[in-house]
Scaffold this active site. Structure first.
Site, PDB file in Angstrom:
ATOM      1  N   GLU A 244       0.885  -1.176   0.000  1.00  0.00           N
ATOM      2  CA  GLU A 244       0.000   0.000   0.000  1.00  0.00           C
ATOM      3  C   GLU A 244       0.913   1.213   0.000  1.00  0.00           C
ATOM      4  O   GLU A 244       1.461   1.584   1.031  1.00  0.00           O
ATOM      5  CB  GLU A 244      -0.876   0.002   1.262  1.00  0.00           C
ATOM      6  CG  GLU A 244      -1.754  -1.223   1.445  1.00  0.00           C
ATOM      7  CD  GLU A 244      -2.918  -1.278   0.463  1.00  0.00           C
ATOM      8  OE1 GLU A 244      -3.121  -0.303  -0.280  1.00  0.00           O
ATOM      9  OE2 GLU A 244      -3.606  -2.309   0.429  1.00  0.00           O
ATOM     10  N   CYS A 278      -2.122   9.318   2.301  1.00  0.00           N
ATOM     11  CA  CYS A 278      -1.798   8.734   0.994  1.00  0.00           C
ATOM     12  C   CYS A 278      -2.839   9.125  -0.045  1.00  0.00           C
ATOM     13  O   CYS A 278      -2.540   9.202  -1.222  1.00  0.00           O
ATOM     14  CB  CYS A 278      -1.700   7.229   1.112  1.00  0.00           C
ATOM     15  SG  CYS A 278      -3.123   6.528   1.936  1.00  0.00           S
TER      16      CYS A 278
HETATM   17  P1  NAD Z   1       8.338   4.747   4.830  1.00  0.00           P
HETATM   18  O1  NAD Z   1       8.384   3.907   3.633  1.00  0.00           O
HETATM   19  O2  NAD Z   1       9.477   5.657   5.086  1.00  0.00           O
HETATM   20  O3  NAD Z   1       8.181   3.862   6.145  1.00  0.00           O
HETATM   21  C1  NAD Z   1       7.114   2.976   6.331  1.00  0.00           C
HETATM   22  C2  NAD Z   1       7.535   1.871   7.273  1.00  0.00           C
HETATM   23  O4  NAD Z   1       8.550   1.095   6.661  1.00  0.00           O
HETATM   24  C3  NAD Z   1       8.113   2.354   8.592  1.00  0.00           C
HETATM   25  O5  NAD Z   1       7.628   1.529   9.626  1.00  0.00           O
HETATM   26  C4  NAD Z   1       9.611   2.154   8.405  1.00  0.00           C
HETATM   27  O6  NAD Z   1      10.314   1.948   9.603  1.00  0.00           O
HETATM   28  C5  NAD Z   1       9.636   0.907   7.556  1.00  0.00           C
HETATM   29  N1  NAD Z   1      10.848   0.723   6.749  1.00  0.00           N
HETATM   30  C6  NAD Z   1      11.713   1.662   6.283  1.00  0.00           C
HETATM   31  N2  NAD Z   1      12.689   1.088   5.545  1.00  0.00           N
HETATM   32  C7  NAD Z   1      12.436  -0.243   5.539  1.00  0.00           C
HETATM   33  C8  NAD Z   1      13.058  -1.374   4.930  1.00  0.00           C
HETATM   34  N3  NAD Z   1      14.143  -1.256   4.173  1.00  0.00           N
HETATM   35  N4  NAD Z   1      12.519  -2.591   5.122  1.00  0.00           N
HETATM   36  C9  NAD Z   1      11.389  -2.744   5.855  1.00  0.00           C
HETATM   37  N5  NAD Z   1      10.766  -1.711   6.462  1.00  0.00           N
HETATM   38  C10 NAD Z   1      11.274  -0.474   6.307  1.00  0.00           C
HETATM   39  O7  NAD Z   1       6.971   5.575   4.757  1.00  0.00           O
HETATM   40  P2  NAD Z   1       6.410   6.644   5.783  1.00  0.00           P
HETATM   41  O8  NAD Z   1       7.172   7.920   5.628  1.00  0.00           O
HETATM   42  O9  NAD Z   1       6.296   6.065   7.144  1.00  0.00           O
HETATM   43  O10 NAD Z   1       4.926   6.833   5.241  1.00  0.00           O
HETATM   44  C11 NAD Z   1       4.604   7.721   4.235  1.00  0.00           C
HETATM   45  C12 NAD Z   1       4.319   6.982   2.933  1.00  0.00           C
HETATM   46  O11 NAD Z   1       3.337   5.989   3.153  1.00  0.00           O
HETATM   47  C13 NAD Z   1       3.736   7.890   1.872  1.00  0.00           C
HETATM   48  O12 NAD Z   1       4.322   7.601   0.625  1.00  0.00           O
HETATM   49  C14 NAD Z   1       2.263   7.516   1.862  1.00  0.00           C
HETATM   50  O13 NAD Z   1       1.607   7.790   0.652  1.00  0.00           O
HETATM   51  C15 NAD Z   1       2.332   6.060   2.155  1.00  0.00           C
HETATM   52  N6  NAD Z   1       1.065   5.590   2.685  1.00  0.00           N
HETATM   53  C16 NAD Z   1       0.309   4.776   1.887  1.00  0.00           C
HETATM   54  C17 NAD Z   1      -0.926   4.335   2.350  1.00  0.00           C
HETATM   55  C18 NAD Z   1      -1.790   3.451   1.493  1.00  0.00           C
HETATM   56  O14 NAD Z   1      -2.734   2.900   2.037  1.00  0.00           O
HETATM   57  N7  NAD Z   1      -1.533   3.274   0.219  1.00  0.00           N
HETATM   58  C19 NAD Z   1      -1.388   4.716   3.619  1.00  0.00           C
HETATM   59  C20 NAD Z   1      -0.577   5.546   4.386  1.00  0.00           C
HETATM   60  C21 NAD Z   1       0.645   5.963   3.915  1.00  0.00           C
END
Ligand code: NAD
Length: 530
Positions: A244, A278
C-alpha cells in the site's frame, strides 16, 4: 523544530518526539534482528493454537480490545496527536473511529465472509462432481506501517489477520512507536494468548529484519522506495507481499458541481492530516469556466484554517510530522513558483513558522511541473484547469500513481462515467479521501501505488490461502481422459474439444454418444488387462 529522524539516537532505543514542541513523548526499546526472528518463531508456535480457536472466541477478544480502546480513547487521541502532530479531532475522526468500526465489523462478519462457498463448475456438475472453496489462515503475518495513521492502519490490518486465524508480528513506524505499543497493550488487556500478536518496535532496519524472518505474508504500507526494497527482499523467500504505497490523487471538479461543497471538500481533502495522507488531494483539476469562482472559494476557506498544536482543540492543521517531510513540502512549493505557478495563499514566506506549514493554494499548475508528479505529502493544493471531459480524465491519469481520485458534478451519470475512466483503486463521485475508513470496501492502488488490497472481502482474502475441495460422487464411472489411449480416445477428445468445451447444453447432449463409447472402451481395456 526537533528532528525526530535525523537526531542521533541511542542504538537500542527509539525516541518519540512531539513534532509541535520538540519534546520527548517517550521511548521504547528497539528490537534487534535476532529478536525479530525470535518473535516470528514464537508467532509460528502460537499459530498452531490460534488457528484452531473458534471465530466467536477470536471475535470476543477483538471486541474486548475494542472496549479497551474506547475506555482510554481520550488519552490515545492525545498520544497520537503528540507523536505525529495531527489535531486531536483528527486522531478521533480518522484513526480511532474508523478502526473501532473496522473491529466490530470484522469481529462480527469474518466467519461469514470466509465461510466455505460452493462454486459452479459447469456441466461437470451434471456428472456428479462438486467444488467447494475454503479459506485457510496463512500462518504468521508481518505488518509494517507508516506514521500518518498510526492506529487505524496497523491495528486494522492486525484485526483482519487475527480474525482470519493468523498470528501477527507488527513493526510500527519509528515516528509513532508508543501508539504502536498501545496496540499490543490493548490486546494484552483483552486476554489475547501470548505471542499471537507481538509488536517489534524499531526503524527501517527492524522492518527489513521482519521481511526476511520468514513470515507467511507481508502487509506493507509506506513509501514507494521502501515498498520496492521490501518486494525485492521478499522475493528471496517468495514471501507474498501486499504493498500500500503512495499517491498523487486527483480531484476533478466540473462546472456543474455544487462549487461551495466541492471547495469545502477540496480544502479538507488537501489539508486534513496536514496533507499527509496517501489519498490527500494532491492535484485539483477544475473546469475552465468555473475556475475563477472555485479557486476564490478554496482560497477563502484555506485562509480561515487555524494552524497550531494538535493538542489544542481548535487547531485545524497540526505540525508537519518531521523535518524531512517539511523540507519536501518547501521544495515542492519553491518548484511550483520556479516553474511558473502562482502561490495564492500560504507558501514558504508565510508568517506561520516552523514546525507548522500553512495551507497553501497554488494556481496555474501544469502536469509537467515536478511537484505535480512527485508525492508532496503536505498541505498544498495545486489547481489546474481543463475544458473537456476527456481532457479531465487524461490529466487525472497522467501520473505514475493510482491510489484514489474524486469527481465532482451534479450529473451523476457523468460522474460515474468519468470515474470509470480514471485508473485508481478508489474513485469517489462527490466525496473525497475518507474511504479507507470504510471497513467493508477494498483499499489499494494501481501502478506505483502498489498491489494487493486491504479492507473488505478482498483485503481479508489477502490474509488466507484458498483451498479448492473437489468431490466426485459418480465413482462407478471412469473419467474419459484416463488411460488407456487409442484411436477412439483421440476421436473422443476431438469431439470433446468441439462439443463439450463449447459450453452449450445442446452440444453436450450431442457429445454423449462418443463419451459413452469411450467409457465402454476404457472398461473393456481394463477387463482385458485383468
Ligand atoms: P516509509 O516507507 O518511510 O516507512 C514505512 C515503514 O517502513 C516504517 O515503519 C519504516 O520503519 C519501515 N521501513 C523503512 N525502511 C524499511 C526497509 N528497508 N525494510 C522494511 N521496512 C522499512 O513511509 P512513511 O514515511 O512512514 O509513510 C509515508 C508513505 O506511506 C507515503 O508515501 C504515503 O503515501 C504512504 N502511505 C500509503 C498508504 C496506502 O494505504 N496506500 C497509507 C498511508 C501511507
Amino acid at each position: 523544530m526537533t528532528k525526530p529522524i535525523e537526531k542521533p539516537l541511542p542504538a537500542d532505543e527509539i525516541i518519540s518526539f512531539d513534532p509541535a514542541t520538540g519534546e520527548e513523548v517517550g521511548r521504547v526499546r528497539k528490537f534487534t534482528s535476532e529478536e525479530v526472528a525470535e518473535a516470528v518463531e514464537h508467532a509460528r508456535d502460537a499459530f498452531e493454537i490460534w488457528k484452531r480457536t473458534p471465530f466467536d472466541e477470536r471475535a470476543r477478544i477483538v471486541m474486548r480490545a475494542r472496549q479497551a480502546i474506547l475506555s482510554q480513547m481520550d488519552s490515545i487521541a492525545n498520544l497520537i496527536s503528540r507523536e505525529m502532530g495531527k489535531p486531536v479531532a483528527e486522531a478521533f475522526s480518522t484513526d480511532i473511529v474508523p478502526v473501532l468500526d473496522l473491529m466490530q465489523y470484522f469481529a462480527r462478519n469474518t466467519e461469514d465472509l470466509l465461510a466455505p462457498r460452493k462454486r459452479g463448475i459447469g456441466y461437470l456438475g451434471l456428472m456428479g462432481r462438486s467444488s467447494v472453496i475454503t479459506y485457510k489462515p496463512l500462518g504468521v503475518v508481518g505488518i509494517i506501517s507508516p506514521w500518518n495513521f498510526p492506529l487505524t492502519i496497523p491495528l486494522g490490518e492486525a484485526v483482519m489477520a487475527l480474525m482470519a486465524g493468523n498470528t501477527v508480528v507488527l513493526k510500527p513506524s519509528e515516528l509513532t512507536p508508543l501508539t504502536g505499543e498501545k496496540i499490543s497493550e490493548v490486546f494484552e488487556a483483552a486476554g489475547l494468548p501470548k505471542h499471537v500478536l507481538q509488536v517489534v518496535s524499531g526503524d527501517g532496519e527492524t522492518g527489513a529484519a521482519l521481511v526476511s524472518a520468514g513470515v507467511d505474508k507481508m502487509m506493507f504500507t509506506g513509501s514507494v522506495k521502501t515498498g520496492k526494497a521490501i518486494a525485492k527482499s521478499a522475493a528471496e523467500t517468495l514471501t507474498p507481499v501486499v504493498l500500500e504505497l503512495g499517491g498523487k490523487d486527483p480531484m476533478v471538479v466540473f462546472a456543474d458541481a455544487d462549487l461551495e461543497k466541492a471547495a469545502d471538500a477540496a480544502v479538507w481533502g488537501a489539508f486534513t492530516n496536514a496533507g499527509q495522507a496517501c489519498s490527500s488531494v494532491e492535484r485539483l483539476y477544475v473546469e475552465h469556466k468555473a475556475a475563477e469562482r472555485f479557486t476564490r472559494l478554496v482560497v477563502e476557506r484555506a485562509q480561515k484554517l487555524r494552524v497550531g498544536k494538535g493538542t489544542e482543540p481548535d487547531s485545524d492543521i497540526g505540525a508537519i510530522s518531521s523535518e524531512t517531510q517539511r523540507k519536501i513540502v518547501e521544495e515542492h512549493v519553491s518548484a511550483f513558483e520556479r516553474e511558473g505557478a502562482e502561490i495564492l495563499t500560504g507558501g514558504n514566506d508565510s508568517d506561520v513558522k516552523s514546525p507548522f506549514y500553512p495551507p497553501t493554494v497554488i494556481s496555474k499548475a501544469k502536469n509537467k511541473m515536478r511537484a505535480m508528479r512527485d508525492e508532496t505529502f503536505g498541505p498544498t493544493l495545486p489547481i489546474a484547469t481543463f475544458k473537456t471531459e476527456s481532457e479531465a480524465a487524461e490529466l487525472a491519469n497522467d501520473t505514475e500513481f493510482g491510489l484514489a481520485a474524486s469527481v465532482w458534478t451534479s450529473d451523476l451519470a457523468k460522474g460515474k462515467r468519468v470515474a470509470g475512466k480514471i485508473l485508481a483503486g478508489t474513485v469517489c463521485v462527490n466525496e473525497v479521501l475518507y474511504t479507507h475508513g470504510i471497513a467493508q470496501t477494498p483499499w489499494g492502488g494501481f501502478k506505483n501505488s502498489g498491489y494487493g488490497r486491504t479492507h473488505g472481502l478482498e483485503g481479508l482474502k489477502e490474509l488466507v490461502g484458498v483451498q479448492h475441495i473437489h468431490v466426485n460422487r459418480f465413482t462407478f464411472l471412469p473419467d474419459v481422459w484416463w488411460f488407456r489411449y487409442s484411436k477412439n480416445a483421440v476421436d473422443t477428445f476431438r469431439e470433446m474439444a468441439r462439443k463439450y468445451a463449447s459450453g452449450s447444453l445442446f452440444d453436450l447432449v450431442r457429445f454423449l454418444p462418443s463419451m459413452w463409447s469411450r467409457i465402454r472402451d476404457i472398461r473393456r481395456q481394463g477387463s482385458e488387462d485383468n
